[in-house]
Design a protein around this motif. Structure first.
Motif, PDB file in Angstrom:
ATOM      1  N   THR A 219     -49.962 -41.178   3.945  1.00  0.00           N
ATOM      2  CA  THR A 219     -50.454 -39.920   4.516  1.00  0.00           C
ATOM      3  C   THR A 219     -49.292 -39.034   4.938  1.00  0.00           C
ATOM      4  OG1 THR A 219     -52.280 -41.215   5.408  1.00  0.00           O
ATOM      5  CG2 THR A 219     -52.079 -38.965   6.199  1.00  0.00           C
ATOM      6  N   MET A 220     -49.380 -37.743   4.583  1.00  0.00           N
ATOM      7  CA  MET A 220     -48.324 -36.803   4.966  1.00  0.00           C
ATOM      8  C   MET A 220     -48.580 -36.300   6.383  1.00  0.00           C
ATOM      9  SD  MET A 220     -47.190 -33.289   3.031  1.00  0.00           S
ATOM     10  CE  MET A 220     -47.629 -32.014   4.213  1.00  0.00           C
ATOM     11  N   PRO A 221     -47.518 -36.148   7.199  1.00  0.00           N
ATOM     12  CA  PRO A 221     -47.701 -35.606   8.548  1.00  0.00           C
ATOM     13  C   PRO A 221     -48.416 -34.257   8.526  1.00  0.00           C
ATOM     14  CG  PRO A 221     -45.471 -36.447   8.287  1.00  0.00           C
ATOM     15  CD  PRO A 221     -46.110 -36.512   6.931  1.00  0.00           C
ATOM     16  N   ASP A 222     -49.240 -34.019   9.559  1.00  0.00           N
ATOM     17  CA  ASP A 222     -50.005 -32.761   9.595  1.00  0.00           C
ATOM     18  C   ASP A 222     -49.630 -31.898  10.798  1.00  0.00           C
ATOM     19  OD1 ASP A 222     -51.089 -34.279  11.616  1.00  0.00           O
ATOM     20  OD2 ASP A 222     -53.167 -34.154  10.918  1.00  0.00           O
ATOM     21  N   ILE A 223     -48.471 -32.183  11.434  1.00  0.00           N
ATOM     22  CA  ILE A 223     -48.088 -31.405  12.608  1.00  0.00           C
ATOM     23  C   ILE A 223     -47.396 -30.103  12.200  1.00  0.00           C
ATOM     24  CG2 ILE A 223     -47.940 -33.154  14.405  1.00  0.00           C
ATOM     25  CD1 ILE A 223     -44.994 -33.559  13.560  1.00  0.00           C
ATOM     26  N   ILE A 224     -47.759 -29.008  12.876  1.00  0.00           N
ATOM     27  CA  ILE A 224     -47.140 -27.711  12.579  1.00  0.00           C
ATOM     28  C   ILE A 224     -45.694 -27.689  13.078  1.00  0.00           C
ATOM     29  CG2 ILE A 224     -49.345 -26.494  12.666  1.00  0.00           C
ATOM     30  CD1 ILE A 224     -48.193 -25.449  15.499  1.00  0.00           C
ATOM     31  N   ASP A 225     -44.889 -26.802  12.495  1.00  0.00           N
ATOM     32  CA  ASP A 225     -43.494 -26.704  12.948  1.00  0.00           C
ATOM     33  C   ASP A 225     -43.116 -25.279  13.360  1.00  0.00           C
ATOM     34  OD1 ASP A 225     -43.241 -25.428  10.485  1.00  0.00           O
ATOM     35  OD2 ASP A 225     -42.129 -27.075   9.545  1.00  0.00           O
ATOM     36  N   ASN A 226     -44.090 -24.344  13.369  1.00  0.00           N
ATOM     37  CA  ASN A 226     -43.804 -23.013  13.897  1.00  0.00           C
ATOM     38  C   ASN A 226     -45.111 -22.343  14.303  1.00  0.00           C
ATOM     39  OD1 ASN A 226     -44.433 -20.754  11.556  1.00  0.00           O
ATOM     40  ND2 ASN A 226     -43.834 -22.718  10.643  1.00  0.00           N
ATOM     41  N   ALA A 227     -45.024 -21.445  15.281  1.00  0.00           N
ATOM     42  CA  ALA A 227     -46.250 -20.824  15.796  1.00  0.00           C
ATOM     43  C   ALA A 227     -45.938 -19.559  16.578  1.00  0.00           C
ATOM     44  CB  ALA A 227     -46.988 -21.802  16.719  1.00  0.00           C
ATOM     45  N   TYR A 228     -46.902 -18.655  16.567  1.00  0.00           N
ATOM     46  CA  TYR A 228     -46.972 -17.569  17.553  1.00  0.00           C
ATOM     47  C   TYR A 228     -48.281 -17.763  18.315  1.00  0.00           C
ATOM     48  CZ  TYR A 228     -43.299 -14.945  15.101  1.00  0.00           C
ATOM     49  OH  TYR A 228     -42.122 -14.543  14.519  1.00  0.00           O
ATOM     50  N   VAL A 229     -48.206 -17.696  19.637  1.00  0.00           N
ATOM     51  CA  VAL A 229     -49.421 -17.808  20.457  1.00  0.00           C
ATOM     52  C   VAL A 229     -49.428 -16.638  21.443  1.00  0.00           C
ATOM     53  CG1 VAL A 229     -50.791 -19.268  21.998  1.00  0.00           C
ATOM     54  CG2 VAL A 229     -49.255 -20.342  20.324  1.00  0.00           C
ATOM     55  N   VAL A 230     -50.559 -15.933  21.516  1.00  0.00           N
ATOM     56  CA  VAL A 230     -50.714 -14.847  22.487  1.00  0.00           C
ATOM     57  C   VAL A 230     -51.766 -15.277  23.505  1.00  0.00           C
ATOM     58  CG1 VAL A 230     -51.436 -12.450  22.815  1.00  0.00           C
ATOM     59  CG2 VAL A 230     -50.102 -13.083  20.795  1.00  0.00           C
ATOM     60  N   VAL A 231     -51.431 -15.099  24.793  1.00  0.00           N
ATOM     61  CA  VAL A 231     -52.276 -15.606  25.876  1.00  0.00           C
ATOM     62  C   VAL A 231     -52.596 -14.460  26.839  1.00  0.00           C
ATOM     63  CG1 VAL A 231     -52.428 -17.317  27.725  1.00  0.00           C
ATOM     64  CG2 VAL A 231     -51.081 -17.832  25.679  1.00  0.00           C
ATOM     65  N   ASP A 232     -53.895 -14.238  27.092  1.00  0.00           N
ATOM     66  CA  ASP A 232     -54.328 -13.232  28.072  1.00  0.00           C
ATOM     67  C   ASP A 232     -54.729 -13.923  29.371  1.00  0.00           C
ATOM     68  OD1 ASP A 232     -54.055 -11.195  26.225  1.00  0.00           O
ATOM     69  OD2 ASP A 232     -56.152 -11.289  25.578  1.00  0.00           O
ATOM     70  N   PHE A 233     -54.337 -13.336  30.503  1.00  0.00           N
ATOM     71  CA  PHE A 233     -54.615 -13.936  31.807  1.00  0.00           C
ATOM     72  C   PHE A 233     -55.655 -13.146  32.585  1.00  0.00           C
ATOM     73  CE2 PHE A 233     -50.727 -15.992  30.685  1.00  0.00           C
ATOM     74  CZ  PHE A 233     -50.810 -17.228  31.301  1.00  0.00           C
ATOM     75  N   GLU A 234     -56.366 -13.875  33.465  1.00  0.00           N
ATOM     76  CA  GLU A 234     -57.374 -13.251  34.334  1.00  0.00           C
ATOM     77  C   GLU A 234     -56.776 -12.104  35.132  1.00  0.00           C
ATOM     78  OE1 GLU A 234     -60.461 -14.120  34.253  1.00  0.00           O
ATOM     79  OE2 GLU A 234     -60.588 -16.225  33.653  1.00  0.00           O
ATOM     80  N   GLY A 235     -55.504 -12.256  35.533  1.00  0.00           N
ATOM     81  CA  GLY A 235     -54.863 -11.239  36.369  1.00  0.00           C
ATOM     82  C   GLY A 235     -54.371 -10.024  35.597  1.00  0.00           C
ATOM     83  N   GLY A 236     -54.615 -10.001  34.283  1.00  0.00           N
ATOM     84  CA  GLY A 236     -54.196  -8.849  33.489  1.00  0.00           C
ATOM     85  C   GLY A 236     -52.845  -9.018  32.807  1.00  0.00           C
ATOM     86  N   GLN A 237     -52.093 -10.078  33.176  1.00  0.00           N
ATOM     87  CA  GLN A 237     -50.799 -10.294  32.514  1.00  0.00           C
ATOM     88  C   GLN A 237     -51.026 -10.850  31.114  1.00  0.00           C
ATOM     89  OE1 GLN A 237     -51.923 -12.045  35.134  1.00  0.00           O
ATOM     90  NE2 GLN A 237     -50.462 -12.080  36.824  1.00  0.00           N
ATOM     91  N   ARG A 238     -50.005 -10.663  30.263  1.00  0.00           N
ATOM     92  CA  ARG A 238     -50.069 -11.251  28.931  1.00  0.00           C
ATOM     93  C   ARG A 238     -48.799 -12.042  28.675  1.00  0.00           C
ATOM     94  NH1 ARG A 238     -50.075  -6.813  25.400  1.00  0.00           N
ATOM     95  NH2 ARG A 238     -49.481  -5.672  27.262  1.00  0.00           N
ATOM     96  N   ALA A 239     -48.943 -13.124  27.925  1.00  0.00           N
ATOM     97  CA  ALA A 239     -47.778 -13.959  27.608  1.00  0.00           C
ATOM     98  C   ALA A 239     -47.803 -14.302  26.130  1.00  0.00           C
ATOM     99  CB  ALA A 239     -47.798 -15.232  28.446  1.00  0.00           C
ATOM    100  N   SER A 240     -46.610 -14.591  25.596  1.00  0.00           N
ATOM    101  CA  SER A 240     -46.538 -15.025  24.200  1.00  0.00           C
ATOM    102  C   SER A 240     -45.601 -16.213  24.097  1.00  0.00           C
ATOM    103  CB  SER A 240     -46.037 -13.895  23.300  1.00  0.00           C
ATOM    104  OG  SER A 240     -44.661 -13.653  23.552  1.00  0.00           O
ATOM    105  N   LEU A 241     -45.903 -17.072  23.132  1.00  0.00           N
ATOM    106  CA  LEU A 241     -45.019 -18.185  22.799  1.00  0.00           C
ATOM    107  C   LEU A 241     -44.582 -18.009  21.350  1.00  0.00           C
ATOM    108  CD1 LEU A 241     -43.762 -21.032  23.300  1.00  0.00           C
ATOM    109  CD2 LEU A 241     -45.891 -21.990  22.416  1.00  0.00           C
TER     110      LEU A 241
END
Length: 376
Positions: A219-241
């Motif tokens: 079986t070949m590994p299925d784990i990702i090796d790169n990503a962009y994630v955008v996160v919205d917060f209850e307080g109105g702030q935004r974050a990215s990974l």
């Protein structure tokens, strides 16, 4: 006369050994028992703690009447939840458990309920909180150096996943997926730095470079090796990974950037010193924090060096030591737990939501019990 605490360890692979080296720096912290079925890892640990007794199973360690006063869980991710449940049932001991505290959504409510009845401190290991440059970064945010936080960006450009015992970290079902396994750290930092809860997550991911020529039992590994994630917060702030795991040629491994109406604040953290080519490039980079006010313009740079002894004890810029110091104080002086089971679970849920978003192409909304998503 100082306090002393007798520790039992579960799992002594790469991270377990880092815990051992850092506990050795704390006066009164004594590791007396280790559960580790792998003989090679047992030998490596015996060199670090020659007086500890080894056990093949957790049950055998608990039955041996070793006078344990605290436990550290550093086993593969997929074992954490079951081991925690067993310890909640059979002991009343303080527990430090490595992240991610669980690896599946169906474990969240179960662990939350069981932990609520546990009489002693339970601390989730979130090493990034304790890196000296990150501590300084957080202090300047709380001091109001940028005004109210509006945007937070976390970038990790690093090396591929290392080889672990039995290659457990090559598959999503054993790790929870890359955005849980390694990025729960960053989702925890986002909550800590925004002082707010996540309401929505969107992720785009790829497996573009790493482990593509590896197979395990066909079986070949299925784990990702790169990503962009955008996160919205209850307080109105935004974050990215911004995560990339084939970029270890970088000077810095983690870069944090917070922006408010008054200024921008950045934090630069190098990767593990043992990977830096000192023979060709000289000394490893020193962490820094940089404040860039809008008025008057002009970045203010501060080097945040980390104690050499602590750097030598692990791969996380001294943070594992400070984390253990906090846990030791929680055991011996009833100091508060910094990273609670709730913190640990919330960070995993954000990671699982991000994994889900990447699979479906939909933004995912977080709920009290987990998450939901719009079906288009």
């Amino acid at each position: 006369m100082g306090h002393s605490v007798r520790y039992g360890m579960l799992g002594c692979g790469m991270m377990g050994q880092e815990h051992l080296r850092n506990l050795a720096l704390i006066e009164g912290a004594n590791v007396v028992a280790i559960t580790e079925p792998n003989k090679d890892m047992q030998q490596r640990c015996a060199a670090l703690v020659p007086n500890a007794r080894f056990f093949d199973t957790l049950d055998a360690m608990l039955a041996a009447d070793m006078g344990l006063e605290a436990l550290v869980i550093a086993t593969p991710n997929y074992q954490h939840a079951d081991q925690l449940l067993a310890l909640f049932e059979q002991t009343a001991l303080p527990i430090l458990v490595e992240k991610p505290v669980v690896s599946r959504l169906d474990q969240v409510a179960q662990i939350r309920a069981a932990a609520a009845n546990h009489p002693s401190p339970v601390w989730v290991a979130m090493e990034y909180r304790y890196m000296p440059p990150v501590v300084q970064f957080r202090k300047q945010l709380l001091d109001g150096d940028i005004g109210p936080l509006s945007m937070l960006a976390i970038r990790e450009h690093r090396f591929p996943f290392l080889e672990k015992v039995d290659d457990w970290n090559r598959f999503n079902h054993k790790t929870g997926g890359t955005l849980v396994e390694k990025c729960c750290h960053f989702f925890d930092l986002m909550r800590l730095l925004t002082q707010s809860e996540v309401k929505r997550v969107y992720a785009s991911t790829g497996q573009d470079c790493n482990h593509l020529d590896e197979t395990y039992d066909g079986t070949m590994p299925d784990i990702i090796d790169n990503a962009y994630v955008v996160v919205d917060f209850e307080g109105g702030q935004r974050a990215s990974l911004d995560l990339n795991m084939f970029a270890e040629g970088s000077r810095y491994q983690e870069e944090l950037c917070a922006i408010g109406p008054k200024a921008k604040l950045e934090c630069f953290v190098p990767g593990p010193g043992r990977f830096w080519p000192t023979e060709t490039l000289g000394a490893a980079p020193i962490p820094k924090v940089v404040l860039s006010p809008r008025l008057p313009k002009g970045p203010i740079e501060a080097n945040i060096p980390v104690d050499e002894t602590l750097l030598g004890a692990g791969d996380h810029n001294g943070s594992t030591y400070y984390q253990h110091l906090g846990f030791f104080k929680a055991i011996t002086q009833q100091a508060p737990v910094d990273v609670t089971i709730d913190d640990g679970l919330r960070a995993v849920v954000i990671g699982l939501a991000a994994q889900h978003s990447a699979q479906t192409g939909q933004a995912v909304t977080l709920t009290e019990s987990g998450f939901s998503f719009e079906r288009s």
